[in-house]
Design an enzyme around this catalytic site. Sequence first.
Site, PDB file in Angstrom:
ATOM      1  CE  LYS A 111      42.894  43.564  41.905  1.00 31.49           C
ATOM      2  NZ  LYS A 111      42.457  43.702  43.299  1.00 31.49           N
TER       3      LYS A 111
HETATM    4  P1  NAD Z   1      35.507  35.415  44.284  1.00 32.74           P
HETATM    5  O1  NAD Z   1      35.899  34.942  42.930  1.00 32.74           O
HETATM    6  O2  NAD Z   1      35.869  34.589  45.462  1.00 32.74           O
HETATM    7  O3  NAD Z   1      33.929  35.681  44.341  1.00 32.74           O
HETATM    8  C1  NAD Z   1      33.257  36.508  43.431  1.00 32.74           C
HETATM    9  C2  NAD Z   1      31.773  36.241  43.612  1.00 32.74           C
HETATM   10  O4  NAD Z   1      31.026  37.167  42.839  1.00 32.74           O
HETATM   11  C3  NAD Z   1      31.347  34.848  43.138  1.00 32.74           C
HETATM   12  O5  NAD Z   1      30.400  34.327  44.062  1.00 32.74           O
HETATM   13  C4  NAD Z   1      30.657  35.123  41.791  1.00 32.74           C
HETATM   14  O6  NAD Z   1      29.705  34.138  41.475  1.00 32.74           O
HETATM   15  C5  NAD Z   1      30.017  36.460  42.122  1.00 32.74           C
HETATM   16  N1  NAD Z   1      29.604  37.237  40.977  1.00 32.74           N
HETATM   17  C6  NAD Z   1      30.253  37.496  39.832  1.00 32.74           C
HETATM   18  N2  NAD Z   1      29.487  38.264  39.033  1.00 32.74           N
HETATM   19  C7  NAD Z   1      28.352  38.517  39.711  1.00 32.74           C
HETATM   20  C8  NAD Z   1      27.174  39.265  39.465  1.00 32.74           C
HETATM   21  N3  NAD Z   1      27.034  39.922  38.321  1.00 32.74           N
HETATM   22  N4  NAD Z   1      26.208  39.298  40.407  1.00 32.74           N
HETATM   23  C9  NAD Z   1      26.336  38.636  41.562  1.00 32.74           C
HETATM   24  N5  NAD Z   1      27.430  37.928  41.864  1.00 32.74           N
HETATM   25  C10 NAD Z   1      28.407  37.866  40.960  1.00 32.74           C
HETATM   26  O7  NAD Z   1      36.111  36.893  44.405  1.00 32.74           O
HETATM   27  P2  NAD Z   1      36.398  37.735  45.735  1.00 32.74           P
HETATM   28  O8  NAD Z   1      37.828  37.572  46.047  1.00 32.74           O
HETATM   29  O9  NAD Z   1      35.353  37.465  46.737  1.00 32.74           O
HETATM   30  O10 NAD Z   1      36.232  39.211  45.138  1.00 32.74           O
HETATM   31  C11 NAD Z   1      34.969  39.877  45.110  1.00 32.74           C
HETATM   32  C12 NAD Z   1      35.218  41.373  45.124  1.00 32.74           C
HETATM   33  O11 NAD Z   1      35.974  41.707  46.295  1.00 32.74           O
HETATM   34  C13 NAD Z   1      36.032  41.898  43.944  1.00 32.74           C
HETATM   35  O12 NAD Z   1      35.601  43.205  43.633  1.00 32.74           O
HETATM   36  C14 NAD Z   1      37.435  41.954  44.505  1.00 32.74           C
HETATM   37  O13 NAD Z   1      38.276  42.849  43.810  1.00 32.74           O
HETATM   38  C15 NAD Z   1      37.129  42.412  45.914  1.00 32.74           C
HETATM   39  N6  NAD Z   1      38.202  42.180  46.864  1.00 32.74           N
HETATM   40  C16 NAD Z   1      38.647  40.926  47.137  1.00 32.74           C
HETATM   41  C17 NAD Z   1      39.697  40.752  48.046  1.00 32.74           C
HETATM   42  C18 NAD Z   1      40.209  39.402  48.436  1.00 32.74           C
HETATM   43  O14 NAD Z   1      41.054  39.338  49.333  1.00 32.74           O
HETATM   44  N7  NAD Z   1      39.745  38.313  47.847  1.00 32.74           N
HETATM   45  C19 NAD Z   1      40.266  41.874  48.655  1.00 32.74           C
HETATM   46  C20 NAD Z   1      39.770  43.141  48.383  1.00 32.74           C
HETATM   47  C21 NAD Z   1      38.734  43.280  47.483  1.00 32.74           C
END
Ligand code: NAD
Length: 421
Positions: A111
């Site tokens: 990561k």
């Molecule tokens: P992203 O940046 O696209 O979206 C994150 C979202 O969370 C945004 O809408 C932001 O406004 C919101 N956010 C941040 N703090 C917040 C809070 N306190 N309360 C409510 N909303 C809040 O990121 P993503 O890629 O969607 O990632 C989100 C989660 O999914 C993370 O934990 C990430 O590690 C996990 N994840 C993502 C992927 C991927 O392929 N993108 C894969 C596995 C896991």
Amino acid sequence: MTTEQIAAHINPWEVAQHQFDLAADKLNLDPGLRRVLRQPRRELTVHFPVKMDDGSVQVFTGHRVQHNLGRGPSKGGIRYHQDVTLDEVKALAMWMTWKCAVVGIPFGGGKGGVVVDPKKLSSKELEALTRRFATEIEVLIGPERDIPAPDVNTNAQVMAWMMDTYSMHAGHTVPGVVTGKPISLGGSEGRNEATARGTVFCIVHAARELGLDLSDTTIAIQGFGNAGSIAARLISEEGATVVAVSDSTGGIHNPEGLDIARVVAWKKEHGTVQGFPGATDVSNSAVLEVNCDILIPAALENQITSRNAARIRARVVAEAANGPTTPDADQELYRRGVFMIPDILCNAGGVTVSYFEWVQDLNRDHWSEEVVNEKLREIMTRAFAETLAMAKREECDMRTAAYLLAVQRVADATSIRGLYP
Ligand code: NAD
């Protein structure tokens, strides 16, 4: 304290090690192997300069961590967030190791993260930061060694800049160095939706197991980015009713249901989900606690803690985010009969399609979206079934079951390779 303040006081690395310890105890893991798997293999911290639009030079801090390389090159996203810490990146890298093992893809866990609020940077500054960070971590990354992908606040454009930077230094195009790229650069069909699609496959299986009819089911989602907003769309397509969503600015709630396409358009226009016509504005913490059948945390770590676990009303928690639930909250939810689909299973669709992208890049091949989605369905279905079977056999929760499967697989690979030298 708000959920954000509570989250900031819980160290995700301690949570990750605790979760590993529980599985290691249950597996009666060899003490030496336990010591090896309990620590990351490599941690790199870099402080690097970026010339800003106003001519000033700012220094940013970033990390890249490789947790375990026993089953293959390390794989894991790059996060841009003002609260990134080395301990958070270590936890996320360890979770990636277990996630790749749960779904049986030949990667270890890695990561990365940069301490920055990217919303405060211009596009030019973001590109400069990305290219310099990619250069600084080039000692670790590579298509055979360590392959980044998007995570919070990074996207296909950021991956394109990383791939181009690496390729410029190599002197030739190296598409397999990152995944989550634009399709035109060797990205995979279906990668953008993959995390959410995998989550929805898991929810469909969980609903079947619990006898829930999805068309009669309400959903709340915390986080409205890649994972959350696409999960909202895909679960609506399964017939479920999304009643609440939130982003970093706050949440909205309508017990009658939200029109997700219109919420997406609203957020695009206004930069927030709040103010959406016909819904009530609510706080981030309220979204976790609304009356719903299925809760999908899709934002950041430590959102469901001992402080609010008793108020979670969902029957199923589907962790699209990494590390949203702390160990005490896990116990409380399990005691109350909440069915937990743990992060290392629930959001593994993203890394699974990243694996497909890497395979396509190495073979200079391109698969159709139907092929990608079908292969994803097969892998997620098998992983869910294996985890559920383990949970029933061991009479434990789904997180412990997923850890038992994953840690055993990584331990087997690590011990059969032997200890060098
Ligand atoms: P992203 O940046 O696209 O979206 C994150 C979202 O969370 C945004 O809408 C932001 O406004 C919101 N956010 C941040 N703090 C917040 C809070 N306190 N309360 C409510 N909303 C809040 O990121 P993503 O890629 O969607 O990632 C989100 C989660 O999914 C993370 O934990 C990430 O590690 C996990 N994840 C993502 C992927 C991927 O392929 N993108 C894969 C596995 C896991």
